[in-house]
Design an enzyme around this catalytic site. Structure first.
Site, PDB file in Angstrom:
ATOM      1  N   GLU A  16       1.102  -1.129  -0.035  1.00  0.00           N
ATOM      2  CA  GLU A  16      -0.059   0.086  -0.027  1.00  0.00           C
ATOM      3  C   GLU A  16       0.901   1.122   0.140  1.00  0.00           C
ATOM      4  O   GLU A  16       1.902   1.298   0.786  1.00  0.00           O
ATOM      5  CB  GLU A  16      -0.803   0.059   1.138  1.00  0.00           C
ATOM      6  CG  GLU A  16      -1.837   1.211   1.242  1.00  0.00           C
ATOM      7  CD  GLU A  16      -2.455   1.186   2.816  1.00  0.00           C
ATOM      8  OE1 GLU A  16      -2.951   2.478   3.092  1.00  0.00           O
ATOM      9  OE2 GLU A  16      -2.735   0.172   3.258  1.00  0.00           O
ATOM     10  N   GLU A  22      -2.563  11.812   3.204  1.00  0.00           N
ATOM     11  CA  GLU A  22      -3.553  11.228   4.503  1.00  0.00           C
ATOM     12  C   GLU A  22      -3.241  11.936   5.524  1.00  0.00           C
ATOM     13  O   GLU A  22      -2.177  12.377   5.996  1.00  0.00           O
ATOM     14  CB  GLU A  22      -3.076   9.782   4.520  1.00  0.00           C
ATOM     15  CG  GLU A  22      -4.265   9.223   5.667  1.00  0.00           C
ATOM     16  CD  GLU A  22      -4.095   7.622   5.776  1.00  0.00           C
ATOM     17  OE1 GLU A  22      -5.033   7.040   6.027  1.00  0.00           O
ATOM     18  OE2 GLU A  22      -2.605   6.888   5.577  1.00  0.00           O
TER      19      GLU A  22
END
Length: 346
Positions: A165, A170
């Protein structure tokens, strides 16, 4: 309209706030949406080495933007107070639109009143194509910001965390600094971030162990010291560009505020060798990139509260409770991604 080329690329993971876990979204994403390494029967080839010349392979922009994306539907795997809706519902509710200036807007419902602790409609999209390497450039005019909000621009492959990932954007609540994170599995050897390596970067190291699991998924990542890299600070300068280069030498990530975007990016002739020091960098010397990151779908989503934003709500300087916040639509006026374009170069 974006070109539908046939090559594949392979990516990496993003992280959560320092010392905190944000398990779920990525873990369940891989298992629910992929399940196997390649549902299309394609294989992931070894990424090429760094090259200063890149050609545009896929351009997601304008009236045909959504043709290249799948809409995830249902409850949030990270247990947020959202219901991800279909493309039809998102467009009819004004949550996924393309404006006359070719900007694409996806966001959270800011009109309905929902019960305290209820779920608010939101959008989560993933690219129909998968990638195992490449140069990815995302130009955002704005991102979701504010208390209770958890936006992310990331990619992941099947059987999380086996295929990895990559988290490029974020953060949560009133956070001012973006986090860049990688998550890897354990089946392909060790994968670590060597903060003492020769790789140059401008961000602060948060963690060095990339290996992740359902019970421990902090990953290896960085916190960008630039206050324009995330949230309201990003929006105050009319957004900017996030770029990440992924090849067999490693992964590098850059953030450029609107006024500092390199001219070669604007001209769609990007040359990373001419750019300044990246914000984040992971070297293949301590992580075999091609074995840990492959067959990634690109993803943009916004959740509310949930495993990370909800757990950290009280310590983020936000008023009341996250459960209370969900009920008032006025709290979500700024919970929108404004996308100028997403380009993939090979």
């Amino acid at each position: 309209m974006h070109a539908l080329s046939t090559f594949l690329l392979c990516a990496l993971p993003l992280t959560a706030f320092a010392g905190q876990s944000h398990r779920g979204a990525r873990y369940y994403y891989e298992r629910k949406l992929h399940g196997t390494r390649s549902s299309s029967g394609s294989t992931c080839t070894k990424p090429p080495s760094t090259n200063s010349t890149y050609k545009l392979a896929d351009l997601y922009q304008g009236s045909n933007f959504f043709e290249g994306w799948n809409f995830f539907t249902g409850s949030d795997p990270t247990h947020g107070n959202v219901e991800f809706v279909s493309q039809k519902d998102a467009q009819s509710q004004g949550l996924a639109v393309v404006n006359s200036d070719n900007t694409t807007v996806i966001g959270v419902d800011d009109k309905s009143t929902v019960p305290k602790g209820g779920n608010r409609n939101s959008v989560r999209i993933s690219s129909k194509k998968s990638y195992s390497s490449g140069l990815f450039i995302a130009d955002f005019g704005a991102m979701p910001a504010g208390c209770g909000i958890w936006p992310a621009w990331w990619s992941a492959g099947p059987n999380w965390p086996t295929s990895g990932e990559v988290d490029v954007v974020e953060g949560i609540n009133n956070q001012k600094n973006n986090q860049y994170t990688l998550h890897s599995g354990s089946s392909n050897g060790t994968c670590t971030l060597d903060k003492n390596a020769t790789e140059d970067f401008t961000s602060n190291v948060l963690g060095t162990q990339c290996q992740s699991s359902n019970g421990d998924d902090s990953g290896c990542g960085f916190s960008d010291p630039d206050p324009t890299s995330f949230g309201q600070g990003f929006n105050n300068v009319s957004g900017g560009v996030y770029a990440h280069l992924w090849n067999n030498e490693g992964i590098k990530m850059w953030h450029f505020a609107r006024s500092k975007i390199p001219s070669d990016i604007t001209a769609k002739k990007p040359n990373p060798t001419s750019w300044p020091t990246p914000a984040a960098a992971w070297s293949s010397k301590t992580c075999d990139i091609s074995n840990h990151f492959f067959d990634h779908a690109l993803t943009i989503d916004t959740t509310v509260c949930g495993d990370w934003a909800g757990d950290a709500y009280a310590s983020s300087g936000c008023p009341g409770t996250c459960s209370d916040l969900v009920a008032d639509p006025k709290n979500f006026v700024d919970a929108k991604w404004k996308i100028n374009y997403i380009a993939v170069y090979q």
